[in-house]
Design an enzyme around this catalytic site. Structure first.
Site, mmCIF file in Angstrom:
data_model
loop_
_atom_site.group_PDB
_atom_site.id
_atom_site.type_symbol
_atom_site.label_atom_id
_atom_site.label_comp_id
_atom_site.label_asym_id
_atom_site.label_seq_id
_atom_site.Cartn_x
_atom_site.Cartn_y
_atom_site.Cartn_z
ATOM 1 N N GLU A 75 18.955 15.430 5.745
ATOM 2 C CA GLU A 75 19.581 15.678 7.045
ATOM 3 C C GLU A 75 21.093 15.876 6.927
ATOM 4 O OE1 GLU A 75 16.415 13.714 10.093
ATOM 5 O OE2 GLU A 75 18.242 12.600 9.811
ATOM 6 N N GLU A 128 9.699 15.942 7.759
ATOM 7 C CA GLU A 128 9.668 14.737 8.610
ATOM 8 C C GLU A 128 9.219 15.154 9.998
ATOM 9 O OE1 GLU A 128 12.976 12.035 8.925
ATOM 10 O OE2 GLU A 128 13.518 12.354 6.826
HETATM 11 C C1 BG6 Z 1 15.482 10.889 10.161
HETATM 12 C C2 BG6 Z 1 15.786 10.265 8.839
HETATM 13 O O1 BG6 Z 1 16.633 10.804 10.940
HETATM 14 O O2 BG6 Z 1 14.567 10.344 11.001
HETATM 15 C C3 BG6 Z 1 14.944 9.073 8.491
HETATM 16 O O3 BG6 Z 1 15.775 11.182 7.784
HETATM 17 C C4 BG6 Z 1 14.649 8.301 9.759
HETATM 18 O O4 BG6 Z 1 15.624 8.328 7.539
HETATM 19 C C5 BG6 Z 1 13.831 9.176 10.689
HETATM 20 O O5 BG6 Z 1 14.025 7.093 9.553
HETATM 21 C C6 BG6 Z 1 13.420 8.534 11.991
HETATM 22 O O6 BG6 Z 1 14.509 7.937 12.599
HETATM 23 P P1 BG6 Z 1 14.462 6.416 13.023
HETATM 24 O O7 BG6 Z 1 15.804 6.087 13.475
HETATM 25 O O8 BG6 Z 1 13.451 6.331 14.095
HETATM 26 O O9 BG6 Z 1 14.070 5.665 11.806
#
Ligand code: BG6
Length: 479
Positions: A175, A378
């Site tokens: 990211e 993701e």
């Molecule tokens: C992304 C990141 O922002 O989203 C992860 O690459 C992160 O590291 C994921 O865990 C989800 O965000 P969060 O804050 O719900 O864990």
């Protein structure tokens, strides 16, 4: 039409959010290790000195460092073809500036990689995922400083040479565009201006000049890493990794439309334009001027960027938001990169607006703009799960979220998008990056660990485990 035969179905994690063992086998302290627990509405704290008696979720996380064999066996049972994980930089170079890598760290990831290969799972490795060595923050304020490029490349050389022949896919920075917003300064770039006193994570003073100068250094580091990887092993494929934060004009008022264009340039395109096209976009100068930023470049930098373009694009996709010129419209709570909530969409318990169609839009947008293979690395729903008396976890809401997003990916493939794979986030429950809590669960595997520090770390299969297993078995036909 449908997903390719060799489609990379899998899941994604990051070392700092799942490994634990934060000070074991020579590991140094990373920026995540100085962040305390928090929760929705109550930001975590950054403590430059580790406080006795304070809860730091990354220190134990879910103990994946010790239990990776059990976890990868579960991934294999689901049918994973790919496992995206990060190498914790501080296991390889504990302080960040050592000349020689830490053998125990290299050995650990070799075992993780071998375990994946044993099951025919393709490793997809994020080189830097919110794990900048805190030693480098103290030494030079991390990516603010150009000397970081050398530290990063030493690290890359160590892992590119050690895992040659075993790994094919690498991502230079997780990211990277999180640094277009203040939130990315510490986690993504290791920038911390207050080294004496604890600060509130979301309330650090923001200095855009540092973030954007830091991004310039990261672009150079990424471009040089791409070249290095190709020299070490011509089979290596190196991608970027960005947040795609789908954004719509709130209305057809041209002011909203122009504002939305600005948002897209700043958050969705700025970094990938450089990494995929090998040059700053034409709009960069005016955009940076507007926020008072002037990037210091050295002769030869443009050439480096040009020579080190990425082989494929990867991104995280969770939600969308809107841009409005109406000052009465307030930015939503859960929006990492800012934006006004969309009245047509519902939000998760953490305020992230759920928008499966935005994923099809994202895939088409990136495909049209860059003509490169894409991968969704993701995606997922952070939610509270309940374990029933019989031990079952009926996470239908998560299945619903994933199903709808996969449906839209399929439509994007029909639209002509070259999609390599899909690794939903937190295939196993882990610590949340933004809030630092366990309660925000993403996994298809439940981990019995709680925010008060209790729990035995036992793994339980959720309903989504079996559902996803069937999705993979049918290559996305049965949703
Ligand atoms: C992304 C990141 O922002 O989203 C992860 O690459 C992160 O590291 C994921 O865990 C989800 O965000 P969060 O804050 O719900 O864990």
């Amino acid at each position: 039409m449908g997903f390719k035969e060799n489609f990379l179905w899998g899941g994604a994690t990051a070392a700092n959010q799942c490994e634990g063992a934060w000070n074991v086998d020579g590991k140094g302290i990373s920026v995540s290790d100085i962040c305390t627990g928090g929760k929705f509405g109550q930001s975590k704290r950054i403590t430059p000195v580790i406080e006795e008696g304070t809860f730091y979720p990354s220190h134990e996380a879910i103990q994946h460092y010790y239990r990776f064999k059990e976890d990868i066996a579960l991934f294999a049972e689901m049918g994973f073809k790919c496992y995206r994980f990060s190498i914790n930089w501080t296991r390889i170079f504990p302080n960040g500036d050592e000349k020689e890598p830490n053998e125990a760290g290299l050995k650990h990831y070799e075992e993780v990689i071998d375990e994946c290969l044993k099951y025919g799972i393709e490793p997809l490795i994020t080189i830097s995922h919110y794990e900048v060595p805190f030693g480098l923050t103290k030494k030079c304020n991390a990516w603010v400083s150009r000397e970081m490029i050398d530290y990063y490349l030493n690290y890359c050389r160590a892992i590119f040479t050690r895992y040659k022949g075993k790994v094919k896919y690498w991502l230079t920075f997780n990211e990277i565009n999180s640094s277009a917003a203040p939130m990315g300064a510490l986690l993504n770039q290791g920038i911390l201006n207050e080294l004496e006193n604890p600060t509130i994570f979301m309330e650090q003073p923001d200095i855009p000049q540092q973030r954007y100068q830091g991004l310039h250094h990261m672009f150079l580091a990424s471009a040089l890493a791409v070249q290095m990887a190709h020299e070490i092993d011509p089979e290596y494929k190196v991608g970027n990794m960005m947040i795609y934060s789908a954004s719509y004009p709130m209305t057809c008022n041209p002011d909203d439309v122009v504002l939305n264009q600005r948002y897209n340039r700043m958050y969705n395109y700025y970094c990938t334009d450089v990494q995929a096209r090998g040059a700053y976009p034409a709009y960069a100068d005016s955009l940076l001027k507007e926020i008072g930023v002037e990037i210091v470049k050295e002769p030869g930098d443009d050439e480096i960027l040009k020579k080190g373009t990425i082989d494929f694009i990867t991104f995280s996709y969770y939600m969308s938001s809107c841009q409005s010129s109406d000052p009465e419209q307030k930015s939503g709570e859960g929006n990492i990169l800012g934006g006004v909530p969309n009245p047509y969409l519902e939000a998760s318990d953490w305020g992230w607006q759920i928008d499966p169609k935005g994923l099809r839009y994202a895939l088409n947008d990136l495909s049209d703009r860059y003509q490169l293979p894409l991968m969704v690395v993701e995606n997922g729903l952070g939610a509270k799960d309940t374990v029933e008396e019989d031990g079952s976890i009926n996470d239908d809401y998560r299945i619903e979220y994933l199903r709808k997003h996969i449906e839209q990916m399929k439509l994007a493939v029909e639209d002509g998008v070259d999609l390599m794979g899909y690794t939903p986030w937190g295939c196993i429950d882990l610590v949340s990056a933004t809030t630092g809590e366990y309660a925000k669960r993403y996994g298809m595997i439940y981990v019995r660990r709680f925010d008060d520090g209790t729990g035995d770390f036992a793994r339980l299969k959720k309903k989504s485990f079996y559902w996803y297993q069937n999705v993979i078995r049918t290559n996305g036909e049965k949703l």
